[in-house]
Design a protein around this motif. Structure first.
Motif, PDB file in Angstrom:
ATOM      1  N   GLU A  46       0.908  -1.041   0.006  1.00 18.10           N
ATOM      2  CA  GLU A  46      -0.015   0.221   0.109  1.00 18.10           C
ATOM      3  C   GLU A  46       0.821   1.439   0.097  1.00 18.10           C
ATOM      4  O   GLU A  46       2.127   1.126  -0.026  1.00 18.10           O
ATOM      5  N   ALA A  47       0.282   2.499  -0.024  1.00 14.90           N
ATOM      6  CA  ALA A  47       0.922   3.639   0.052  1.00 14.90           C
ATOM      7  C   ALA A  47      -0.030   4.476   0.979  1.00 14.90           C
ATOM      8  O   ALA A  47      -1.303   4.297   1.142  1.00 14.90           O
ATOM      9  N   GLN A  48       0.509   5.613   1.343  1.00 13.36           N
ATOM     10  CA  GLN A  48       0.097   6.690   2.124  1.00 13.36           C
ATOM     11  C   GLN A  48       0.506   7.979   2.001  1.00 13.36           C
ATOM     12  O   GLN A  48       1.714   8.228   1.513  1.00 13.36           O
ATOM     13  N   ASN A  49      -0.711   8.995   2.217  1.00 15.95           N
ATOM     14  CA  ASN A  49      -0.211  10.326   2.146  1.00 15.95           C
ATOM     15  C   ASN A  49       0.431  10.673   0.899  1.00 15.95           C
ATOM     16  O   ASN A  49       1.306  11.781   0.638  1.00 15.95           O
ATOM     17  N   LEU A  50      -0.171  10.029  -0.288  1.00 16.77           N
ATOM     18  CA  LEU A  50       0.479  10.725  -1.610  1.00 16.77           C
ATOM     19  C   LEU A  50      -0.117  11.974  -1.736  1.00 16.77           C
ATOM     20  O   LEU A  50      -1.084  12.688  -1.320  1.00 16.77           O
ATOM     21  N   ILE A  51       0.694  12.741  -2.948  1.00 16.95           N
ATOM     22  CA  ILE A  51       0.141  14.403  -3.084  1.00 16.95           C
ATOM     23  C   ILE A  51      -0.838  14.260  -4.107  1.00 16.95           C
ATOM     24  O   ILE A  51      -1.003  13.055  -4.848  1.00 16.95           O
ATOM     25  N   ALA A  52      -1.794  15.240  -3.956  1.00  6.15           N
ATOM     26  CA  ALA A  52      -2.931  15.105  -5.102  1.00  6.15           C
ATOM     27  C   ALA A  52      -2.526  15.921  -6.207  1.00  6.15           C
ATOM     28  O   ALA A  52      -2.061  17.063  -6.125  1.00  6.15           O
TER      29      ALA A  52
END
Length: 1078
Positions: free
Chosen positions: A644-650
């Motif tokens: 998984e990944a977290q807190n990616l930039i929008a």
């Protein structure tokens, strides 16, 4: 008018055509007359002095002979240099003229079709040559000259007065690329030809001494190896350069070094210079230039040999008589001896008195570093009191020996009217197992030879890397350490590292071993004066025999040295094996004539395919087992679980970024030239992929895995971050389950589970692995591999002919469940040989089948073979190695291959304890509990047991012997108790007791509103191992609260005595926290 292309020595024009010179001033004419008078006086002065002192006239004549010899040698050298320059400048003209169309005069790109002409490269060299000169001038004047002046008090006034490499650039007259060997490297042969007008003058003012060089010729074949190939810029890990054979060198001396052109001294000086070049650039010596960090330079500079050739010099026949009587009127005999060369390895036989058909019966062993390329050169001489007479030479390409395994034949001597030599050459493969060592030693005891050294049973390669914390010299001065490595009566010395107690040598040494069961390696670390010992180490070779792959790669504690003094050495032992099935490619008859053999300029000596009288002999027995390269089946498997990944930039923003949106992230994984891509998750900054990827990799230094995240868009995908991982770190850890922060972006991290899978041959373990993997579900619907299959296709025999009656050009295609590999296509033969290896990932070896299809140039079928992997599972050691019959071909059609199956173990699989006789249930015992066994429950972990438990903390506690320090890594916490309606803002703080001043107190960052926080922070402490075991870890997980807050601060505590942990091995595990009680 003179022609610009006129060759040297051809006069064009006359003196009368020259313009009249202006008359010289009287002063210049007077100086010219005095100079001519002085030269005449100088020429007569030796005659006068000889008469004055009463010397014999023979002294004057002897001096005159030396002068004339020097003058003649000088003129010859100048003419050779001019001719070579002219030939290089007019190569095309010389190539097209019929008068020069002999094999010796043509460039390599004309002689050999696989050698390419690279005029574009020569144009680049010519354009850059002035700048190369500027660099060399700067190097000589600013670096080399000061170093020479500092080396001796007598050379303090040395200076380079002129450095000019001239206008003639070095030329590459041909390039040959070898692509059929190792796929992990690029190998090039550069045919270098340099005939330059270089001029370098040096002066030592103190002694009024001037010397220099004016013109150099250098011709040779330079091999360039680009390895390892990596999946990142600059794509190549290092460049290795060396000459396979000694290049040809011719130097035109000036100044005081003119004396070196005196006959006798000329050959001696050139030999000394060639010895210096050979010590750096002729095999086995190599120049390695690393281009990336973390490379094992010593292993690139001195890789494991390709093999060993055992040379039996048996006899010669019909040699030329050189010891004639009455000026040749009566033929005499010769006293022949042989000189054998392979690279820098030189052997000389004993001489046999007065015999034109000598019997030597001597045996030698040579290490072969490069095939194709290296040759055995045999020269025969007549032993004389003054200068030995030449009796002929022959060359054998060692690639022929490698393919044939045994060559037993007569070889005609070239450059003489008659003569031939009988050689038996045996190719010894390198085995990484000691299973056949006793058999090898027993065979060697039966060999007899006139040489003093018995046959070797193994070779040993010692890679000397570095040492750490060596003791200081008297007065607390840094030593200048060097190492002596001794085995029995052979001692080798390393280079000296000046002024350091942490030397880095990066040297390699190779030894022949007669019986590794009874020999030891003695390592002595000494100061450069060889008197002061800095430590010693003795390693019994039986200890190496007990290691996997006969390899030790580790730090060793030095004896008679400092308490922290260690040395890092890699020891590789290889058993020398001559296959039982290896038989001579030909019988060994007397040669019928001396006229046949290799033509002028040839580099190979072909074995005689006929027996006595030209009658064909029966074919030798076929080998019953394959002989693959020692690197066969050494690859490993990397398993990548993208969680998984977290807190990616929008990236998908609206209204010019005023309204924040989401991203549609996906991941690209690049490793070893292979790219994997995950599926795209729509509008999510915290995506969960749960995808699995597997790749077979070779353990190459500097190899990296690159991860890149992108936002999927209609036009161009947006960048979301990247990071890289070193394969070396993953192999060292074996298993990694952690978060990685994205680089080049403001925020974001990725959760990966990486595993370098151990390879085992335990069938019981296969059932456990298959049961575990059947329970795993991944979004990309990948079923984890249970094994890896290595296939080595060596040769075939008795293939059918084509429909036209011609022999086929056979190729083999190997298939396993949709994956296909193809061999090269061999030349026309019904018994082709491929010697190629392939590998496959296997999901279920109990249910898959290996298929081999043979065809003519991928057209007409020549036969096929199916091997169910169940048959390989039934073989000892999971290795099938034998001849197998082909279907759809002739009854005698067979193929020789090896199939090796390795089961891929995993730390995540469970091991089962057998049920008792009472029929009780089977208990499942997990081998390792990762932090994310099931991502569907990652939001929280239920805590079962005592109500006072306040969650868990995951720690790594270990002592690094390399860094001599204790380190504690706080990975994460889970199932923490909530301290308020918003959960908690946890952080970890700890101290190592006893610590009155609080110098060991440490604290992690605070994670907001997270009851399962990830920290992954490491803390180091400069403690010795003894001091570390006396400490007690006092750890607290706390909630970050404000001064006026009523929320609970302490979440849980942990106290742990470090003497209960094996700090050298290190421990990574979850620890229960004790909650605060009222």
């Amino acid at each position: 008018m003179p022609t610009a292309d006129a060759p040297p020595g051809i006069s064009i024009g006359t003196a009368s055509a020259a313009p009249a010179l202006p008359s010289q001033p009287p002063g210049e004419r007077a100086v010219s007359v005095l100079w001519s008078f002085g030269k005449c006086l100088g020429a007569l002065l030796p005659v006068y002095l000889a008469g004055y002192y009463g010397f014999s006239i023979s002294v004057v004549l002897f001096g005159l002979m030396i002068y004339m010899g020097w003058k003649h040698s000088r003129l010859e050298k100048v003419m050779r240099l001019k001719s070579a320059m002219y030939l290089l400048e007019n190569e095309r003209e010389f190539t097209t003229e019929k008068v020069f169309r002999t094999k010796m005069d043509l460039p390599p790109w004309v002689n050999f079709p696989d050698v390419e002409k690279v005029e574009w490269l020569n144009k680049i060299l010519q354009q850059a040559w002035p700048f190369v000169g500027q660099y060399l001038e700067k190097l000589l004047v600013e670096t080399i000259a000061p170093a020479i002046r500092a080396s001796s008090i007598h050379l303090q006034t040395l200076s380079f007065t002129k450095v000019n490499i001239g206008d003639k650039a070095a030329k590459v007259v041909g390039v040959k690329a070898h692509t059929e060997l190792d796929k992990r490297q690029v190998m090039l042969d550069l045919y270098i030809s340099y005939a330059g007008d270089v001029e370098v003058n040096v002066e030592i003012k103190k002694y009024f001494c001037k010397a220099g060089v004016k013109g150099i010729q250098l011709h040779g074949k330079l091999r360039v190896i680009l390895e390892p190939l990596i999946g990142d810029v600059p794509l190549v890990g290092a460049i290795t350069l060396f000459f396979i054979r000694r290049p040809k060198l011719d130097i035109n001396w000036t100044g005081l070094t003119n004396l070196l052109d005196i006959p006798g001294l000329n050959a001696m000086s050139d030999t000394m210079i060639m010895d210096a070049i050979a010590s750096f650039l002729v095999l086995p010596n190599r120049l390695t230039v690393p281009l990336v960090a973390d490379l094992h330079v010593a292993q690139l500079r001195s890789p494991l040999p390709r093999g060993v050739v055992r040379i039996h010099l048996l006899e010669a026949e019909d040699l030329t008589a050189k010891d004639t009587v009455i000026k040749g009127l009566i033929d005499g005999k010769s006293d022949p001896y042989a000189v054998l060369r392979v690279g820098t390895q030189i052997f000389t036989s004993h001489h046999v008195d007065s015999n034109l058909n000598p019997q030597w019966r001597e045996m030698y062993e040579v290490i072969v570093h490069e095939v194709p390329g290296q040759e055995l050169e045999v020269e025969v001489f007549d032993k004389d009191p003054d200068q030995d007479d030449f009796l002929g030479r022959t060359k054998v390409d060692l690639d022929i020996v490698k393919k044939a395994r045994v060559v037993d034949d007569w070889f005609n001597l070239r450059d003489v009217p008659s003569g031939s030599v009988h050689l038996r050459l045996e190719w010894l493969s390198l085995l990484s197992s000691a299973d056949r060592l006793s058999e090898v030693i027993q065979k060697n005891q039966n060999l007899t030879s006139k040489t003093a050294d018995p046959p070797s049973a193994a070779i040993l390669v010692v890679y000397l890397d570095q040492a750490f914390e060596l003791p200081m010299r008297k007065g607390n001065k840094d030593p200048s350490p060097m190492v002596q490595i001794s085995i029995q009566d052979t001692t080798r010395e390393s280079k000296t590292c000046y002024g350091t107690n942490n030397p880095v040598w990066e040297d390699a040494f190779t030894f022949f071993i007669q019986d590794p069961r009874k020999q030891d390696i003695d390592i002595q670390v000494k100061d450069d004066d060889r008197a002061l010992s800095l430590g010693s180490l003795t390693i019994p070779l039986p200890r190496v025999l007990a290691t996997p792959e006969l390899t030790m790669d580790q730090w060793f504690q030095l004896e008679d040295s400092g308490s922290a003094s260690r040395i890092y050495v890699k020891i590789v032992l290889r058993v020398l094996w001559l296959s039982d099935d290896a038989t001579p490619t030909t019988p060994s008859p007397r040669p019928s004539s001396s006229g046949s053999g290799v033509g002028q300029g040839g580099i190979k000596s072909e074995v005689n395919p006929m027996g006595p009288g030209g009658l064909g002999k029966p074919q030798p027995a076929r080998p019953q087992h394959t002989t693959p390269d020692p690197e066969f089946a050494t690859e490993g498997v990397l398993r990548i679980h993208l969680v998984e990944a977290q807190n990616l930039i929008a990236k998908d923003n609206f209204m010019g970024g005023m309204v924040k949106g989401k991203s549609d992230p996906y991941v690209k994984i690049r490793v070893a030239g292979i790219t994997f891509r995950s599926h795209t998750i729509k509008e999510n900054l915290n995506p969960i992929w749960n995808e699995l990827y597997e790749v077979i990799l070779t353990q190459l230094p500097g190899q990296e895995i690159q991860f890149e995240l992108f936002d999927k868009d209609i036009d161009q995908d947006d960048f979301l971050g990247r990071f890289k991982l070193s394969l070396r770190d993953i192999i060292s850890a074996q298993f990694i389950d952690t978060w990685y922060t994205l680089n080049d972006v403001k925020s974001g991290r990725v959760h990966l589970v990486l595993e370098w899978l151990p390879r085992v041959s335990d069938l019981l373990r296969l059932e456990q692995i298959m049961q575990y993997q059947s329970q795993q579900l991944y979004q990309n619907k990948v079923l984890p591999s249970a094994a890896v299959l290595f296939v080595y296709v060596e040769r075939a025999h008795g293939l059918p002919l084509k429909k036209s009656g011609k022999e086929p050009k056979a190729g083999a295609e190997i298939l396993l469940k949709g994956v296909s590999h193809k061999t090269k296509i061999c030349e026309r033969s019904t018994s082709p040989r491929w010697d190629e290896a392939f590998h496959f990932l296997v999901r279920d070896p109990r249910d898959e089948t290996l298929t081999v299809k043979l065809s003519h140039s991928w057209g007409q079928a020549l036969g096929s073979l199916t091997v169910p992997l169940r048959e390989v599972l039934a073989e000892p050691g999971l290795v099938l190695d034998r001849w197998l019959g082909l279907e759809g071909a002739l009854p005698e059609s067979q193929i020789l291959l090896r199939a090796t199956l390795k089961i891929l173990d995993t730390q995540l699989a469970v091991c089962r304890r057998d049920a008792g006789n009472d029929g009780s249930d089977v208990e499942v015992i997990p081998r390792w509990v990762p932090s994310h066994l099931d991502i569907r429950h990652r939001s929280g972990f239920p805590i079962v047991g005592d109500s006072s438990t306040g969650g868990q903390v995951k720690l790594t506690i270990a002592f690094s012997t390399e860094e001599n320090r204790l380190f504690i890594t706080v990975h994460s916490c889970r199932a923490l108790a909530a301290c308020s309606k918003d959960g908690a803002d946890p952080y970890v703080t700890f101290i190592l007791l006893p610590d009155k001043k609080g110098t060991t107190k440490r604290r992690t960052a605070t994670k907001k509103r997270d009851l399962n926080p990830e920290f992954n922070e490491r803390f180091d402490f400069d403690f010795s191992l003894e001091e570390s075991t006396q400490r007690k870890l006092d750890l607290s997980v706390k909630n970050s609260v404000s001064f006026m807050s009523r929320d609970r601060e302490l979440i849980g505590k942990l106290q742990l005595d470090l003497d209960q942990i094996d700090l050298k091995t290190g421990v990574t595990q979850w620890y229960d926290l004790v909650a605060e009680t009222n």
